[in-house]
Design a protein around this motif. Structure first.
Motif, short mmCIF file in Angstrom:
data_model
loop_
_atom_site.label_atom_id
_atom_site.label_comp_id
_atom_site.label_asym_id
_atom_site.label_seq_id
_atom_site.Cartn_x
_atom_site.Cartn_y
_atom_site.Cartn_z
N LEU B 175 5.63 1.16 -43.23
CA LEU B 175 6.83 0.63 -43.86
C LEU B 175 7.95 0.62 -42.83
N GLY B 176 8.43 -0.56 -42.49
CA GLY B 176 9.52 -0.68 -41.53
C GLY B 176 9.07 -1.40 -40.27
N GLY B 177 9.88 -2.39 -39.86
CA GLY B 177 9.53 -3.20 -38.67
C GLY B 177 10.47 -2.96 -37.52
N GLY B 178 11.04 -1.74 -37.45
CA GLY B 178 11.90 -1.41 -36.32
C GLY B 178 11.06 -0.89 -35.16
N PHE B 179 11.72 -0.22 -34.22
CA PHE B 179 11.01 0.29 -33.06
C PHE B 179 9.84 1.18 -33.47
N ALA B 180 10.11 2.10 -34.40
CA ALA B 180 9.07 3.06 -34.77
C ALA B 180 7.90 2.36 -35.46
N THR B 212 17.87 -3.38 -30.49
CA THR B 212 19.25 -2.95 -30.75
C THR B 212 20.08 -2.62 -29.51
N PRO B 213 19.50 -2.15 -28.40
CA PRO B 213 20.36 -1.87 -27.24
C PRO B 213 21.14 -3.10 -26.77
N MET B 214 20.66 -4.30 -27.09
CA MET B 214 21.37 -5.49 -26.62
C MET B 214 22.19 -6.14 -27.74
N LEU B 215 22.31 -5.45 -28.86
CA LEU B 215 22.98 -6.06 -30.01
C LEU B 215 24.46 -6.32 -29.72
N ALA B 216 25.08 -5.41 -28.97
CA ALA B 216 26.51 -5.58 -28.66
C ALA B 216 26.74 -6.86 -27.85
N GLU B 291 33.23 -1.62 -48.41
CA GLU B 291 33.42 -2.97 -48.94
C GLU B 291 34.01 -3.92 -47.90
N LEU B 292 34.93 -3.40 -47.08
CA LEU B 292 35.68 -4.30 -46.19
C LEU B 292 35.18 -4.31 -44.73
N ALA B 293 34.53 -3.22 -44.32
CA ALA B 293 34.15 -3.14 -42.90
C ALA B 293 32.87 -3.93 -42.62
N PHE B 294 32.79 -4.35 -41.39
CA PHE B 294 31.53 -4.97 -40.92
C PHE B 294 30.56 -3.85 -40.56
N ASP B 295 29.33 -4.04 -40.95
CA ASP B 295 28.28 -3.13 -40.53
C ASP B 295 27.83 -3.56 -39.12
N PHE B 296 27.17 -2.71 -38.39
CA PHE B 296 26.67 -3.11 -37.06
C PHE B 296 25.27 -2.56 -36.86
N LYS B 297 24.35 -3.06 -37.69
CA LYS B 297 22.96 -2.58 -37.62
C LYS B 297 21.98 -3.73 -37.36
N SER B 298 22.30 -4.89 -37.93
CA SER B 298 21.31 -5.98 -37.88
C SER B 298 21.81 -7.14 -37.03
N LEU B 299 20.90 -8.09 -36.81
CA LEU B 299 21.26 -9.28 -36.05
C LEU B 299 22.34 -10.07 -36.79
N LEU B 300 22.19 -10.13 -38.10
CA LEU B 300 23.17 -10.87 -38.89
C LEU B 300 24.54 -10.21 -38.79
N ASP B 301 24.57 -8.88 -38.72
CA ASP B 301 25.84 -8.18 -38.56
C ASP B 301 26.51 -8.63 -37.25
N ALA B 302 25.72 -8.67 -36.18
CA ALA B 302 26.28 -9.05 -34.88
C ALA B 302 26.77 -10.50 -34.90
N ILE B 303 26.00 -11.37 -35.55
CA ILE B 303 26.41 -12.78 -35.64
C ILE B 303 27.70 -12.89 -36.45
N ARG B 304 27.77 -12.13 -37.53
CA ARG B 304 28.97 -12.15 -38.37
C ARG B 304 30.20 -11.69 -37.58
N ILE B 305 30.03 -10.60 -36.83
CA ILE B 305 31.17 -10.06 -36.07
C ILE B 305 31.65 -11.10 -35.05
N ARG B 306 30.70 -11.69 -34.33
CA ARG B 306 31.06 -12.69 -33.32
C ARG B 306 31.82 -13.85 -33.97
N ASN B 307 31.29 -14.36 -35.06
CA ASN B 307 31.93 -15.50 -35.72
C ASN B 307 33.28 -15.12 -36.32
N HIS B 308 33.35 -13.90 -36.78
CA HIS B 308 34.63 -13.45 -37.35
C HIS B 308 35.69 -13.37 -36.26
N VAL B 309 35.31 -12.85 -35.10
CA VAL B 309 36.26 -12.75 -33.99
C VAL B 309 36.76 -14.15 -33.60
#
Lengths: 443, 592
Positions: B175-180, B212-216, B291-309
């Motif tokens: 269960l889970g498709g991350g690194f582990a 995830t190391p390259m998510l930023a 409710e208001l903060a951006f999460d920073f865990k997934s690819l979609l989070d990173a895309i959202r942050i970039r587009n929001h900026v």
């Protein structure tokens, strides 16, 4: 052939009998002109061995008289040029007509352009030897000139034409770079018999001289033809694969699920392991012949330990090149060993007979004397090739077994492997037979 | 009394009579081991083809013996293909050359006590043997082929040993498709190879492994989003991948339910289950922040942050009110750990780098703020490197609010323990917790909610249940120290876990997990990084790097770690493009 030492009727009669035998046993494998030619050449070699030296050896009257075996060289040339060539081409042409509906389409443009380019590049390498022995004026005399420049022009023209004919004949057989090199080597040896030994004197209005003395004089030309063939095969496969990769395999419908880059890395890893295995066994030959010091000379040293390190490094590099060149070529262990032997032979012609003398600046290359001095390394290269190839086959099979569990990949993996039924067995016999036999006879 | 395959009843008492011996012979040939059958055929073929060898060896007997044994070896080793006369004859003739080398050139002279020279003359002397071997090979190939075809026609196909009914494969569900999870699946494939007695299924909410190391760098518009994600289906060979969210796990009945789109569920039975569910953001009960903060865990989070900026810059460019513009261009990152610092560095570079495209914006209005509860950032690294990172980032324009907690958040206003920041962007990287699904299971968890496992990663008291990675509370089998929830450890844990699962299935002892950290690396801005690497063979000592060298190390190491050659090439291309062209400010998704 047999007619050279039998009555005037015996030749045609025995030729007909052997031709019928060939048609019965080999015709279904001669599916086009290229494969027909290969089967014909291999059959001719086997027949010569059986009818000429074989009969003499079995009769036990000449078993230790080597000079007599050399005297049989004209028959060998006769079998190849006058028997294997026409027989293979005719049956291959008939086979091609019969199998027209099922044979994959031939791309003439790819064959001629790719083969032509490969031929010119191969001709450049061969031309170095021609310059060394001043052979260009001999070629120029075909058009009544003595100018080296005219000879050079004619040489490159022939090189391009032969290269293009290679593409036309063997396009359907070219799968990987290594096997294409082996096909090129076969074609090079064949052209040595047909070109300088047969057509050149005929075109110059001289009688054909198939004596072993003349063949010995042209020993450098033999290695030149082999190196030319290797380059033609390698470059043709490169151009051909480039076309196929860019024009066909980039189509998403035909694309491999496992990219070529991934496969390449695996082949490099397996090849390195296989090369080390072969190299370790080859070490026994080097120890037996006390040659490790000579190997160390490549890097300017003399110690056996350094020689061993250099030898193992070369073995690993050779293994890697085997992995890259011969991936997916061997459907079973026998064919794996056979490809390995062929590669061992190729590396003998390219390494000790060509590159090492150039690197060590030991004088002329491609001489009969140099080849004679390198026989121990021929033994080592054959051992190395067979062991490395067997190890590589085991590693490749282990991965394939795993890969084939996935039905998505199984069909494509099968399609990419060389199937049974190609003219590869004929090629193995011709290349190995000629590659070992000619240096023994002529060097 | 027995019954042969032909249906003839054979009575032992009548073996002495001719007819029954014939029947028995046929019965035996029919049931003979295939290698024995091949060997017999090879011996006969070798004997028939022996003439060339007999004529060229030292003695006739040697030749015949050699021919018979070689024939048996040849026929046993290579599987016969029906009616392949040409192939067999030529292949066997070609193999005559190495057979001559091995016997005539190497072994026989050695047995005879001769020093091998393999000289030209020696080869010439042995030329007749070469002829003999090649001719023998050709004849052997033809005759063996004919005998194999005859045996096929008269006796039928080669007898195969009766195969036991294929075992019902053990089903291992991850269960889970991350690194582990992904690495566990890959290692299971590796350790089990082509073993059909096991099957694997990986259940993941996404169909790709996120590096995830390259998510930023994705949030900072330096890398294309899909370039740091590796598809699970193309990376795994024999693992069935199911995209979905696990809705229920029944440990007693060994079943899981997967929720699919549209409300449908799918049930999967398992023999072994691996929890590799990773972690989710932990908002520490701050509902407004959640409710208001951006999460920073997934690819979609990173895309959202970039587009929001980018969106903030577009709005600020047309905004006339300086206060509001400054609010739009203030980006607050909660958390000064690796994720927060790398994101702050990337966003700082991005936002200051694109100023050239927004001429109406005053560079002074842009601010990137890191809020951190401790007195220094990057507590995972040594203090000197943490201070270096802080100074370096501060010089590039990043503001730090240290010893300070985020307490609340309202639109346009971020409340801290020591004041407020007017900002419309808040990214939460200040805390994570193991997947909450685990708390619903009747298994022991620690304070964070991670599954407590033995040092073998087995869950005590639950046979066939394992946990790995961020969701496992694992102690090092050698030192007893808790293993940190990092990708570095997850990869090694997964490797040990795969071997332990195989050991459990095969009833062999399992190995406790042990791994010494290799160190840590963190990018803090343009061509600047901090690295603390453990000295090999001296685990208590570490080497510290900073600046350009550390940045090069970061790129080299993580590029090497990025799964898949194709992805490596894509990321390298992105990095090369970045050297020559400005970062992309195209908005790819519409933010609501």
């Amino acid at each position: 052939m047999a007619s050279t030492h039998a009555g005037i009727f015996a030749g045609p009669i025995s030729g007909t009998v052997f031709g019928v035998l060939f048609a019965v046993v080999f015709a279904n494998r001669a599916t086009d002109r290229g494969s027909g030619l290969l089967w014909g050449l291999a059959y001719a070699l086997l027949l010569w061995l059986a009818v000429v030296p074989g009969a003499q050896v079995i009769a036990a009257n000449l078993s230790s008289a080597f000079e007599t075996q050399r005297d049989n060289f004209p028959e060998l040339a006769g079998y190849i040029v006058s028997y294997g060539l026409p027989l293979g081409l005719v049956l291959g042409t008939l086979g091609g007509r019969r199998n027209r509906a099922i044979l994959p389409a031939l791309s003439f443009a790819r064959a001629i352009v790719g083969g032509g380019i490969a031929g010119i590049a191969g001709g450049w390498a061969f031309g170095k030897w021609m310059e060394q022995v001043d052979f260009y004026p001999v070629i120029a005399s075909l058009v009544g000139s003595t100018s080296p420049m005219v000879g050079k022009t004619i040489h490159f023209l022939f090189a391009a034409i032969i290269g293009a004919s290679f593409g036309l004949l063997f396009q359907r057989d070219v799968r990987g770079y290594g096997s294409s090199m082996a096909w090129g080597m076969t074609y090079g040896i064949f052209w040595w018999f047909l070109g300088p030994l047969t057509l050149l004197p005929l075109c110059l209005g001289k009688p054909v001289d198939w004596s072993h003395t003349r063949a010995e004089e042209l020993f450098g030309s033999l290695i030149g033809h082999i190196v030319y063939g290797l380059m033609v095969g390698l470059l043709y496969a490169f151009v051909d694969r480039l076309c196929v990769r860019f024009l066909t395999e980039t189509d998403p419908i035909h694309r491999e699920p496992e990219g070529p880059g991934v496969r390449l890395i695996r082949s490099v890893q397996w090849g390195a392991v296989a090369g080390l295995a072969g190299g370790l066994l080859y070490t026994l030959v080097l120890v037996a012949t006390k040659s490790l010091g000579q190997i160390a000379a490549i890097v300017g040293g003399t110690s056996s330990a350094l020689g061993l390190v250099v030898h193992l490094c070369i073995s690993i590099l050779l293994g890697i090149s085997y992995g890259i060149l011969f991936q997916r070529e061997a459907p079973n262990l026998a064919s794996g060993i056979a490809w390995g032997l062929v590669y061992g032979l190729i590396s003998w012609f390219v390494g000790p007979l060509t590159l090492f003398p150039l690197a060590l600046k030991t004088g002329e290359v491609w001489t009969a004397a140099a080849a004679g001095a390198q026989f121990p390394s021929l033994v080592g290269h054959l051992i190395y090739g067979s062991v490395a190839a067997a190890a590589f086959w085991l590693l490749e099979r282990r991965h394939s077994d795993w890969l084939l569990l996935d039905p998505r990949l199984a069909a494509r993996e099968e399609r990419l492997r060389r199937p049974l039924g190609t003219s590869a067995p004929a090629l193995w016999l011709f290349v190995l037979g000629m590659g070992v036999l000619l240096p023994i006879l002529l060097a | 009394m027995g019954t042969c395959s032909l249906g003839i009843r054979v009575q032992p008492a009548t073996f002495g009579r001719g007819i029954n011996i014939r029947v028995l012979s046929k019965y035996m040939l029919n049931h003979m081991n295939k290698y024995l059958r091949r060997g017999l055929i090879g011996m006969i073929a070798g004997l028939i083809a022996a003439l060339p060898l007999a004529a060229t060896q030292e003695t006739v007997l040697t030749g015949i013996l050699l021919a018979t044994l070689t024939g048996a070896a040849y026929a046993t080793a290579f599987r016969p293909t029906p009616r392949a006369y040409a192939d067999s004859a030529m292949t066997a003739a070609a193999l005559g050359v190495p057979a001559w080398v091995v016997t005539g050139v190497i072994l026989f002279p050695l047995f005879a006590g001769e020093t091998p020279e393999w000289s030209n003359q020696e080869m010439r002397d042995r030329f007749p043997e070469l002829v003999g071997w090649v001719l023998y090979g050709g004849a052997l190939g033809l005759i063996a082929q004919a005998l194999n075809d005859l045996a096929l026609a008269k006796l039928g196909p080669e007898p195969e040993p009766p195969r036991a009914a294929p075992p019902i494969p053990k089903h291992i569900v991850i269960l889970g498709g991350g690194f582990a999870g992904m690495t566990t699946a890959q290692n299971l494939e590796e350790v089990f190879g082509a073993d059909r007695s096991v099957s694997f299924t990986l259940v993941s909410e996404t169909n790709a492994l996120l590096f995830t190391p390259m998510l930023a760098e994705v949030a900072g518009s330096s890398l294309e989003p899909s370039h740091i994600s590796t598809p699970l289906r193309t990376s795994l060979r024999r693992t069935q991948v199911v995209r979905g969210k696990v809705s229920e796990i029944e440990l007693e009945s060994r079943k899981i339910r997967i929720a699919a789109e549209g409300g449908a569920t799918r049930e999967l039975a398992y023999d072994h289950i691996v929890f590799a569910l990773g972690a989710v953001s932990n908002y520490l009960g701050l509902r407004n922040v959640q409710e208001l903060a951006f999460d920073f865990k997934s690819l979609l989070d990173a895309i959202r942050i970039r587009n929001h900026v980018i969106d903030m810059f577009e709005q600020a460019d047309r905004e006339t009110n300086a206060e509001v513009r400054r609010e739009m261009l203030s980006f607050v990152i909660a958390g000064g750990g690796f994720a927060g610092v790398e994101l702050a560095g990337a966003l700082n570079d991005f936002s200051r780098g694109i100023l050239a495209d927004y001429p109406n914006i005053n560079p002074e209005d842009v601010q990137v703020v890191v809020v951190h509860a401790r007195d220094r950032i990057l507590p995972e690294l040594s203090e000197s490197l943490g201070r270096y990172a802080q100074e370096s980032m501060a010089m590039r324009g990043v503001t730090f609010r240290l010893d300070c907690r985020l307490t609340d958040c309202r639109p346009g206003n971020i409340v801290l323990s020591d004041g407020e920041i007017r900002a419309r962007t808040l990214v939460w990287t200040a805390g994570t917790a193991p997947n909450p699904l685990l708390k619903t299971l009747p298994i022991e968890t620690d304070r964070r909610g991670a599954v407590i496992v033995e040092s073998t990663m087995a869950v005590a008291g639950h046979s066939g249940v394992w946990a790995v990675g961020d969701c496992a509370a694992l102690k090092d089998g050698k030192t007893g120290n808790p293993c940190p929830p990092t990708a570095q450890f997850a990869l090694r844990e997964a490797r040990t876990l795969a071997r332990n699962i195989r050991a459990a299935i095969q009833g062999r002892p399992q190995q406790p997990f042990h791994f010494d950290s290799l160190g840590a690396l963190c990018v803090v801005g343009h061509q600047t990084a901090c690295a603390e690497l453990t000295v090999p063979f001296a685990r208590q000592k570490s080497m510290r790097f900073r600046g350009l060298l550390a940045w090069l190390l970061w790129r080299g190491i993580y590029l090497g770690k990025l799964p898949g050659l194709e992805r490596k090439v894509r990321v390298l291309t992105d990095w090369a493009i970045e050297l020559f062209f400005p970062r992309d400010i195209v908005q790819t998704i519409e933010l609501k």
